[in-house]
Design a protein around this motif. Structure first.
Motif, PDB file in Angstrom:
ATOM      1  N   LYS A  55      -4.108   4.851 -14.528  1.00 61.00           N
ATOM      2  CA  LYS A  55      -3.090   4.440 -13.547  1.00 61.00           C
ATOM      3  C   LYS A  55      -2.049   5.546 -13.377  1.00 61.00           C
ATOM      4  N   GLY A  56      -1.631   6.143 -14.487  1.00 58.51           N
ATOM      5  CA  GLY A  56      -0.639   7.210 -14.421  1.00 58.51           C
ATOM      6  C   GLY A  56      -1.130   8.429 -13.654  1.00 58.51           C
ATOM      7  N   LEU A  57      -2.445   8.671 -13.708  1.00 57.46           N
ATOM      8  CA  LEU A  57      -3.028   9.802 -12.989  1.00 57.46           C
ATOM      9  C   LEU A  57      -3.341   9.459 -11.541  1.00 57.46           C
ATOM     10  N   GLY A  58      -3.124   8.203 -11.162  1.00 54.09           N
ATOM     11  CA  GLY A  58      -3.397   7.777  -9.795  1.00 54.09           C
ATOM     12  C   GLY A  58      -4.872   7.559  -9.500  1.00 54.09           C
ATOM     13  N   LEU A  59      -5.676   7.389 -10.556  1.00 49.99           N
ATOM     14  CA  LEU A  59      -7.116   7.217 -10.378  1.00 49.99           C
ATOM     15  C   LEU A  59      -7.493   5.773 -10.078  1.00 49.99           C
ATOM     16  N   PHE A 116     -14.664  17.423  -9.968  1.00 53.35           N
ATOM     17  CA  PHE A 116     -13.233  17.683  -9.850  1.00 53.35           C
ATOM     18  C   PHE A 116     -13.017  19.183  -9.683  1.00 53.35           C
ATOM     19  N   THR A 117     -12.045  19.556  -8.877  1.00 59.15           N
ATOM     20  CA  THR A 117     -11.677  20.965  -8.751  1.00 59.15           C
ATOM     21  C   THR A 117     -10.655  21.305  -9.823  1.00 59.15           C
ATOM     22  N   LEU A 118     -10.493  22.596 -10.075  1.00 63.30           N
ATOM     23  CA  LEU A 118      -9.514  23.040 -11.071  1.00 63.30           C
ATOM     24  C   LEU A 118      -8.104  22.641 -10.640  1.00 63.30           C
ATOM     25  N   LYS A 119      -7.846  22.678  -9.337  1.00 61.56           N
ATOM     26  CA  LYS A 119      -6.537  22.290  -8.820  1.00 61.56           C
ATOM     27  C   LYS A 119      -6.262  20.812  -9.093  1.00 61.56           C
ATOM     28  N   GLN A 120      -7.273  19.969  -8.907  1.00 59.90           N
ATOM     29  CA  GLN A 120      -7.107  18.541  -9.166  1.00 59.90           C
ATOM     30  C   GLN A 120      -6.813  18.280 -10.638  1.00 59.90           C
ATOM     31  N   VAL A 121      -7.580  18.936 -11.515  1.00 62.00           N
ATOM     32  CA  VAL A 121      -7.416  18.731 -12.953  1.00 62.00           C
ATOM     33  C   VAL A 121      -6.042  19.205 -13.415  1.00 62.00           C
ATOM     34  N   THR A 122      -5.582  20.328 -12.861  1.00 65.39           N
ATOM     35  CA  THR A 122      -4.252  20.842 -13.207  1.00 65.39           C
ATOM     36  C   THR A 122      -3.177  19.830 -12.809  1.00 65.39           C
ATOM     37  N   LYS A 123      -3.338  19.230 -11.633  1.00 63.78           N
ATOM     38  CA  LYS A 123      -2.395  18.212 -11.184  1.00 63.78           C
ATOM     39  C   LYS A 123      -2.450  16.991 -12.099  1.00 63.78           C
ATOM     40  N   PHE A 124      -3.660  16.576 -12.496  1.00 57.19           N
ATOM     41  CA  PHE A 124      -3.819  15.437 -13.398  1.00 57.19           C
ATOM     42  C   PHE A 124      -3.113  15.688 -14.725  1.00 57.19           C
ATOM     43  N   LYS A 125      -3.251  16.919 -15.218  1.00 54.34           N
ATOM     44  CA  LYS A 125      -2.630  17.239 -16.502  1.00 54.34           C
ATOM     45  C   LYS A 125      -1.113  17.145 -16.411  1.00 54.34           C
ATOM     46  N   LEU A 127       0.529  15.217 -14.351  1.00 54.23           N
ATOM     47  CA  LEU A 127       0.820  13.791 -14.265  1.00 54.23           C
ATOM     48  C   LEU A 127       0.694  13.117 -15.625  1.00 54.23           C
ATOM     49  N   PHE A 128      -0.246  13.584 -16.443  1.00 60.48           N
ATOM     50  CA  PHE A 128      -0.423  13.024 -17.785  1.00 60.48           C
ATOM     51  C   PHE A 128       0.858  13.188 -18.595  1.00 60.48           C
ATOM     52  N   TRP A 129       1.407  14.390 -18.589  1.00 61.33           N
ATOM     53  CA  TRP A 129       2.613  14.629 -19.385  1.00 61.33           C
ATOM     54  C   TRP A 129       3.842  13.958 -18.775  1.00 61.33           C
TER      55      TRP A 129
END
Length: 222
Positions: A55-59, A116-125, A127-129
Motif C-alpha cells: 500500500k505504501g508503494l502504491g501497488l 519493472f524499470t530501474l526508474k520505477q524501482v528507485t521510486k519504490f525504494k 516510497l519505502f523509506w
C-alpha cells in the motif's frame, strides 16, 4: 534447501517431528529495535506487513485490500493483490539488507512478464523509506553511532567491532545495521533451545535452521 535437509532427520518410533519457527522474526525484531510507528502498529495489531508495504508503494489500494479481506475481489483483482503483496514482501526483506535499486530490480523481475524499470524501482525504494520513516531514521542514527564508537550493539548486549570496516562504505552501512537484527534473531533461537533443553536431552537431537527449530516429540497412540 531446508525441506531437503529435513528429510535426513527422522523421528524415532512412537514420535513425530515437530517444526516450530518464528513468524517474520527478523522483521518483528526490526520493529522492536527501530521503534518505527507503522511497523509496531502492524505487529501489535496482527496486521500484514507485506500488505502495508504494498500500500505504501502504491501497488495496491486500500479499497482492493478491503475487497480481498471481504472475499469480494474478482479474479483479476486477486492477481493484482497477490502481485502487489509479493513485491512488498521482497522490499521488506531486500531493502532491509541494503539491496540497491539494481539488485532489487533483478529480484523483482524474476518470473515477471511485465518487468519493472530501474526508474520505477528507485521510486519504490524512496516510497519505502517514506513509509517507514522511523526505520529510515534509525538506520542513519545507528550508522553514525557505529562510526563514532567503532562498535555495533544488539539488544542482548553483544557487540561487533567495525573499526576496520568504516572506510569500506559499500558494506559498512549494511553490516552495521544488520548486526543488531541478526544477532538478536540468533539469540532468540538460542533461548528457544534453552527452554526445551530437557526434552532435547531426553530425545537426543534437534535441528536448528535460521529461525526454525525441528525436534522429535513423543506421540501417544490413541
Amino acid at each position: 534447501d531446508g525441506r531437503e535437509l529435513r528429510k535426513a532427520f527422522v523421528a524415532s518410533y512412537g514420535h513425530r517431528l515437530v517444526v516450530a519457527d518464528y513468524s517474520n522474526a527478523e522483521l518483528r525484531i526490526t520493529a522492536h529495535i527501530t521503534r518505527d510507528p507503522l511497523m509496531l502498529d502492524v505487529f501489535t495489531n496482527d496486521k500484514d506487513l507485506h500488505e502495508e508495504t504494498a500500500k505504501g508503494l502504491g501497488l495496491i489500494s486500500p479499497e482492493l485490500v478491503e475487497k480481498v479481506h471481504k472475499k469480494t475481489a474478482n479474479k483479476q483483482e486477486q492477481i493484482e493483490y497477490k502481485d502487489g503483496r509479493s513485491t512488498g514482501k521482497t522490499f521488506n526483506f531486500a531493502t532491509g539488507y541494503g539491496a540497491g535499486p539494481a539488485k532489487l530490480r533483478s529480484q523483482l523481475n524474476q518470473g515477471r512478464e511485465k518487468k519493472f524499470t530501474l526508474k520505477q524501482v528507485t521510486k519504490f525504494k524512496d516510497l519505502f523509506w517514506q513509509t517507514y520513516a522511523g526505520y529510515s531514521k534509525w538506520r542513519t542514527d545507528n550508522v553514525n553511532y557505529v562510526k563514532r564508537t567503532g562498535f555495533a550493539r544488539s539488544p542482548f548486549g553483544y557487540t561487533q567491532d567495525f573499526r576496520q570496516q568504516v572506510k569500506a562504505r559499500e558494506f559498512f552501512d549494511n553490516n552495521a545495521n544488520n548486526f543488531p537484527v541478526q544477532n538478536t534473531a540468533g539469540g532468540m533461537i538460542k533461548l528457544a533451545q534453552a527452554n526445551i533443553l530437557r526434552q532435547v536431552i531426553e530425545d537426543g537431537w534437534f535441528l536448528v535452521r535460521r529461525d526454525q527449530l525441528d525436534l522429535p516429540q513423543y506421540k501417544p497412540y490413541k
